[in-house]
Design a protein around this motif. Structure first.
Motif, short mmCIF file in Angstrom:
data_model
loop_
_atom_site.label_atom_id
_atom_site.label_comp_id
_atom_site.label_asym_id
_atom_site.label_seq_id
_atom_site.Cartn_x
_atom_site.Cartn_y
_atom_site.Cartn_z
N LEU A 63 76.61 -14.58 12.39
CA LEU A 63 77.72 -13.78 12.07
C LEU A 63 78.98 -13.88 13.10
O LEU A 63 78.89 -14.12 14.31
CB LEU A 63 77.47 -12.27 12.18
N ASN A 64 80.23 -14.13 12.46
CA ASN A 64 81.44 -13.89 13.04
C ASN A 64 82.29 -12.55 12.51
O ASN A 64 81.47 -11.83 11.74
CB ASN A 64 82.21 -15.02 12.98
N PHE A 65 83.25 -12.35 13.31
CA PHE A 65 83.99 -11.04 12.81
C PHE A 65 85.45 -11.55 12.49
O PHE A 65 86.19 -12.03 13.43
CB PHE A 65 83.97 -9.84 13.94
N SER A 66 86.06 -11.10 11.52
CA SER A 66 87.55 -11.20 11.20
C SER A 66 88.24 -9.82 11.75
O SER A 66 88.06 -8.89 10.96
CB SER A 66 87.79 -11.62 9.92
N THR A 67 89.25 -9.96 12.86
CA THR A 67 89.80 -8.63 13.00
C THR A 67 90.85 -8.47 11.99
O THR A 67 90.95 -7.46 11.87
CB THR A 67 90.40 -8.95 14.55
N TRP A 68 91.09 -9.26 11.47
CA TRP A 68 92.41 -9.39 10.50
C TRP A 68 91.61 -8.58 9.06
O TRP A 68 92.35 -7.63 8.34
CB TRP A 68 92.88 -10.53 9.84
#
Length: 159
Positions: free
Chosen positions: A67-72
């Protein structure tokens, strides 16, 4: 058949990772052990997930991801670390089925993206990804800090 990776698959998947490293002309950089893979996938705090392609009871391909995370976007996404199907089993839809399984994970969980990297010389893979509708992120340049550079930066004292 595509399914989630199981503990009994780790030996086969470790072998596939080494095959991928050989294909990418970087076998000398691969040091993964079956135990490391087992811990990453099935330990107390799994940080890696995976799917396998099975043909006639044999694991012939894999997709390993995290998993990664998109702050946008404010939500997770999937980063595909490795996608590999053995050459003799290519052209049968395993690669597309593995990517479709990850796309379903994204849609079902509300993740905003499925991302990966490909070597610039890997024309067959680039053509395959583009045939699925994937867009090259040409405006971004990947960087990696590892080995001596990582060790040197870690030793820096910043005031």
């Amino acid at each position: 058949m595509i399914r989630r990776i199981e503990p009994a698959d780790t030996a086969a998947v470790t072998g596939l990772v080494y095959e991928l490293a050989e294909y990418e002309k970087a076998r000398h950089e691969c040091s993964l052990t079956e135990q490391q893979l087992t811990t990453a996938l099935f330990g107390d705090s799994p940080a890696l997930f995976g799917h396998v392609a099975v043909e006639d009871g044999t694991v012939v391909g894999t997709a390993l991801w995290f998993l990664n995370f998109s702050t946008w976007d404010g939500v997770h996404g999937i980063y595909l670390e490795d996608l590999y199907v053995q050459p003799e089993h290519r052209g049968r839809g395993h690669g597309k089925a593995l990517l479709a399984a990850l796309a379903r994970e994204c849609v079902e969980r509300g993740y905003s993206r499925l991302a990966w990297s490909v070597l610039t010389w890997n024309t067959p893979s680039i053509e395959f990804y583009e045939s699925l509708g994937a867009d090259a992120q040409s405006e971004w340049l990947g960087y990696r800090l590892s080995g001596d550079g990582l060790t040197r930066l870690a030793a820096e004292v910043v005031n």
